[in-house]
Design an enzyme around this catalytic site. Sequence first.
Site, PDB file in Angstrom:
ATOM      1  N   ASN A 283      -4.183  -6.980  -5.424  1.00 35.27           N
ATOM      2  CA  ASN A 283      -3.917  -6.379  -4.114  1.00 35.27           C
ATOM      3  C   ASN A 283      -2.829  -7.120  -3.339  1.00 35.27           C
ATOM      4  OD1 ASN A 283      -5.895  -4.346  -4.357  1.00 35.27           O
ATOM      5  ND2 ASN A 283      -7.505  -5.785  -3.782  1.00 35.27           N
ATOM      6  N   HIS A 285      -2.913 -10.127  -2.455  1.00 37.33           N
ATOM      7  CA  HIS A 285      -3.671 -10.875  -1.462  1.00 37.33           C
ATOM      8  C   HIS A 285      -4.095 -12.188  -2.107  1.00 37.33           C
ATOM      9  CE1 HIS A 285      -7.160 -11.766   1.184  1.00 37.33           C
ATOM     10  NE2 HIS A 285      -6.493 -11.072   2.084  1.00 37.33           N
ATOM     11  N   CYS A 320      -3.360 -15.340   4.748  1.00 41.94           N
ATOM     12  CA  CYS A 320      -2.092 -16.059   4.696  1.00 41.94           C
ATOM     13  C   CYS A 320      -1.198 -15.376   3.670  1.00 41.94           C
ATOM     14  CB  CYS A 320      -2.292 -17.533   4.358  1.00 41.94           C
ATOM     15  SG  CYS A 320      -3.041 -17.837   2.757  1.00 41.94           S
TER      16      CYS A 320
END
Length: 382
Positions: A283, A285, A320
């Site tokens: 993703n 991420h 982040c």
Amino acid sequence: MATTSLASAFCSMKAVMLARDGRGMKPRSSDLQLRAGNAQTSLKMINGTKFSYTESLKKLPDWSMLFAVITTIFSAAEKQWTNLEWKPKPNPPQLLDDHFGPHGLVFRRTFAIRSYEVGPDRSTSIVAVMNHLQEAALNHAKSVGILGDGFGTTLEMSKRDLIWVVKRTHVAVERYPAWGDTVEVECWVGASGNNGRRHDFLVRDCKTGEILTRCTSLSVMMNTRTRRLSKIPEEVRGEIGPAFIDNVAVKDEEIKKPQKLNDSTADYIQGGLTPRWNDLDINQHVNNIKYVDWILETVPDSIFESHHISSFTIEYRRECTMDSVLQSLTTVSGGSSEAGLVCEHLLQLEGGSEVLRAKTEWRPKLTDSFRGISVIPAESSV
């Protein structure tokens, strides 16, 4: 198959031999005939018989050609033998044994503990445990047909650019498995409020049925375009609702909330932490387990040597990105190595924005019954 190849090889050998002169010998080169021309008129007598060097050379076989044919025969035989011997072997059941419980909603997967998952004390780490939980959760979603384009996303979620993001995770470990052990992870999902999803886990020892780990994880939806949290659309609720179970592995009252921490109250600080490409999941991420690695960066080695993590609570506050630079902060309380320890953790951007808070509780390794072996000397200290 092997007989056919051998016959073909022998036919090749026969063809080579027939290509020679009528005596089955390969004619020598013209150069050799010229060098031996004068010798034909000068014959030597050996044991009363005339002897010609030229005729003797012609009768010698071409050993290089013969060796090539023999090599071809053995290569063909070896290849056919290998093909006859090889058969597809099924995956060991302890590695990929996925199945559902009595009601078809509790997913189970077994894992064999690998050598690269254990540390110096011969047991697994909290990171290895969480990797097993994450793998079981994703295979659960895949098995019930709600895994779309991405990790844990359904088809309707993919249409709306929605993904699940973990808001809080709590893990309670009774005992860590060792190399060679086989564990079974049970997992199921349920609703958490109006816009949350709860994932619960039990990890058992496959031999004894003992519960080794209990875990609960709360997730919410985020829009990948706006990077903001989102409500659960009714279409998505219709996809995931039938798989929900009203049961928990860890009660909310058992979970201790992490405390606020800052630069002035932290005992240990490490900066300059940055995500790498391999830290991202499908993703785009940062993998949730990578955050655990960053948190533990500031825990002293002496604590790892003398204690195990008995519980772990982590609250995610913001994500982040690849260009983020982070600081990891830890404070320790609890006394000597013979007693339990409590650590408060903070992961923040270098500008000061909080990424997550966490709390870890540690118990001495001497209190663990690890195959009757005391792995830490009594004089060890924090």
